[in-house]
Enzyme design. Structure first.
Site, short mmCIF file in Angstrom:
data_model
loop_
_atom_site.label_atom_id
_atom_site.label_comp_id
_atom_site.label_asym_id
_atom_site.label_seq_id
_atom_site.Cartn_x
_atom_site.Cartn_y
_atom_site.Cartn_z
N LYS A 260 38.01 39.82 34.62
CA LYS A 260 39.24 40.44 34.11
C LYS A 260 39.90 41.41 35.06
CE LYS A 260 37.59 39.42 29.71
NZ LYS A 260 36.40 38.83 30.39
N GLU B 162 55.40 48.44 53.90
CA GLU B 162 54.05 48.63 54.46
C GLU B 162 53.00 48.52 53.36
OE1 GLU B 162 53.94 51.69 58.03
OE2 GLU B 162 55.36 52.31 56.53
N SER C 53 58.58 62.14 57.15
CA SER C 53 57.29 62.59 57.68
C SER C 53 57.19 64.09 57.46
CB SER C 53 57.23 62.26 59.17
OG SER C 53 56.33 63.14 59.81
N SER D 12 33.38 46.31 28.15
CA SER D 12 34.62 45.93 28.83
C SER D 12 35.85 46.46 28.11
CB SER D 12 34.70 44.40 28.95
OG SER D 12 34.54 43.80 27.68
N TYR E 250 28.35 29.60 29.25
CA TYR E 250 28.85 30.96 29.44
C TYR E 250 27.76 31.88 29.99
CZ TYR E 250 30.53 35.66 28.64
OH TYR E 250 30.91 36.97 28.82
N LYS F 285 62.06 61.11 60.94
CA LYS F 285 61.47 59.84 60.53
C LYS F 285 61.92 59.36 59.14
CE LYS F 285 57.60 58.55 62.00
NZ LYS F 285 57.12 57.39 62.70
N ASN G 240 32.58 33.54 23.08
CA ASN G 240 32.70 32.76 24.31
C ASN G 240 33.98 31.91 24.32
OD1 ASN G 240 30.28 33.91 24.83
ND2 ASN G 240 29.05 32.04 24.66
N HIS H 166 56.29 33.25 68.99
CA HIS H 166 55.43 34.23 69.67
C HIS H 166 56.10 35.61 69.73
CE1 HIS H 166 53.25 30.62 71.13
NE2 HIS H 166 54.47 30.13 71.29
#
Ligand code: ARG
Length: 478
Positions: free
Chosen positions: A333, A298, A285, A31, A325, A291, A118, A164
């Site tokens: 992680k 987004e 774009s 790790s 453990y 654009k 641990n 709505h």
């Protein structure tokens, strides 16, 4: 162990093993390439442990001094990039301990007395996460302050409120923004609440059952600024509920950001044209020259998905694990780190995108969200946003609400056939729907009249919004 040097983790345990780990298994189980970000917490935890061992007479003051010197050097080596991280040493803990033993000899080897990886790793994650929670809390507050600033400048800007996504009733832009301030305030509260449970000390639980040395766990907790010590050693080394809880709180914050993102995207589309965001948060774009795409909101909306994924991953990781453990927990992680990184970067960018940036030359904030009040008001005008007000008006003249509702529906139908707003119908026409309608109806049918009338606590009326801004300002200044 042949020398003071540990080069392979197999040397960290006994000669029990008759064959070395394969390259693939080493990479699979290691790790160190992601958990090295716990190094600062690991060293802090080790120093507090060593100081306590010395205070309890378990190691000598000389050993503690040597450990302290070694750790100071290791810290500097890590900061400068000189520290050599070894895959063969598996994780951050064994890497640092091995280097300490190179530097401090037997004192380094004594550090692990009364401790296991641990309880060590559980302590490290908690210490690290506590710091990140504090940083994220500060950012959440900055974002709230940025939203309150923009709200304060737009108390009288009328926009359509939607249900709505259909025009419902007029609200002010300020009121709409303050809805997000409420959400982020709760996110802040959730983080702070989770912090109390994060800030508990596992060290002293050792591998799973506690230890035979006379440790002073309270002393270590105090040294590390922790609020208490975990009271059951099996639980302390094994549960990651605190990480799950944090990730759940972070997920909600991202969900709130995704809602705001969605609205920013809608509002800046040509069909709404309610707002502008600074060019640096958009991209063009490669084919359509006209654009400006809202890439940042987004992406924030999209990145919410990975944080939800992290939450699901962590919950699934914990589910069904027997005490105590298990190596499964090493998988806590990456999702946790990714969650922190994603939320931190998203908050930073939103603070700037909404509130702007200080121009060092003028000291003024520039480049935040730009607002088009005309477009907002026109949109509210178009959607019969004051129809409820007309119904309420008729109720006040004695009609039962259901009848008033029906009457107004007929009026809206007529207005829409004429292609005009209710307020544009002449009194004569309005009276055909009900004779109780009088001249005073026009005050009720105006957007501003409608807005001012919603003067209940928490409502959209400017007077209420002013109060809320005051409340948020006081809260954010504290
Ligand atoms: N790298 C391990 C983790 O992240 C540290 C604890 C290892 N403990 C063990 N008994 N193998 O969980």
């Amino acid at each position: 162990m042949s020398s003071n040097q540990l080069d392979k983790k197999s040397e960290a345990w006994s000669a029990l093993f008759s064959e070395p780990m394969s390259e693939l298994v080493q990479r699979y189980t290691a790790s160190v390439f992601f958990d090295q970000r716990l190094a600062g917490a690991d060293i802090a935890g080790s120093l507090a442990h060593a100081e306590m061992l010395a205070a309890q007479g378990i190691i000598s003051p000389q050993d503690y001094a040597a450990i302290e010197r070694g750790m100071t050097q290791i810290r500097a080596e890590i900061a400068s990039g000189a520290f050599e991280w070894k895959l063969a040493l598996e994780d951050v803990h064994l890497n640092i301990e091995a280097r300490l033993t190179q530097l401090a000899g037997d004192a380094g080897k004594r550090l692990h007395t009364g401790r296991s990886r641990n309880d060590q790793v559980a302590t490290d994650i908690r210490l690290w996460l506590r710091g990140e929670i504090d940083l994220l809390t500060a950012l959440l507050r900055e974002l709230q302050a940025a939203l309150v600033d923009v709200a304060e400048r737009h108390i009288d800007v009328i926009m359509p409120g939607f249900t709505h996504l259909q025009v419902a009733q007029p609200v002010s832009f300020a009121h709409h923004l303050l809805a997000y301030v409420e959400m982020f305030a709760r996110d802040e509260e959730r983080l702070q609440d989770a912090r109390r449970r994060v800030n508990q000390l596992p060290l002293g639980s050792a591998a799973l059952a506690g230890t035979t040395y006379p440790l002073d766990r309270e002393r270590v907790a105090r040294a590390l600024g922790m609020e208490g010590v975990c009271q059951n050693s099996l639980d302390a080394v094994s549960d990651r509920d605190f990480a799950i809880e944090f990730t759940a709180a972070a997920t909600l914050a991202m969900v709130h950001i995704s809602r705001l993102s969605e609205e920013l995207i809608l509002w800046m589309s040509q069909n709404f044209a309610f707002i502008r965001i600074a060019d640096r948060f958009t991209t063009g774009s490669s084919i359509m020259p006209q654009k400006k795409n809202p890439d940042v909101p987004e992406l924030a909306r999209g990145k919410t998905g990975r944080v939800v994924g992290a939450l699901v991953g962590l919950v699934t990781l914990m589910k069904g694990q027997p005490l105590a453990y298990n190596k499964d927990n090493q998988e806590d992680k990456e999702p946790l780190f990714d969650t922190v990184d994603t939320l931190r970067d998203t908050l930073r960018i939103f603070i700037e995108m909404i509130g702007g940036q200080i121009n060092p030359a003028t000291g003024a904030k520039e480049g935040g969200i730009g607002v088009n009040p005309q477009a907002m008001e026109q949109a509210a005008q178009k959607g019969y946003a004051t129809a409820t007000d007309l119904a309420d008006y008729l109720v006040k003249k004695g009609l039962p609400f259901r009848d008033a509702h029906e009457t107004v529906a007929r009026a809206v139908k007529a207005a829409s056939t004429h292609g005009c707003d209710l307020s544009e119908l002449p009194l004569k026409t309005l009276r055909e729907f009900h004779p109780a309608i009088d001249d005073d109806v026009y005050a009720v049918l105006s957007l501003r009249g409608s807005l001012n009338a919603r003067n209940t606590l928490g409502g959209a009326a400017p007077a209420q919004v002013q109060n809320q801004i005051k409340r948020h300002r006081a809260r954010l200044a504290a």
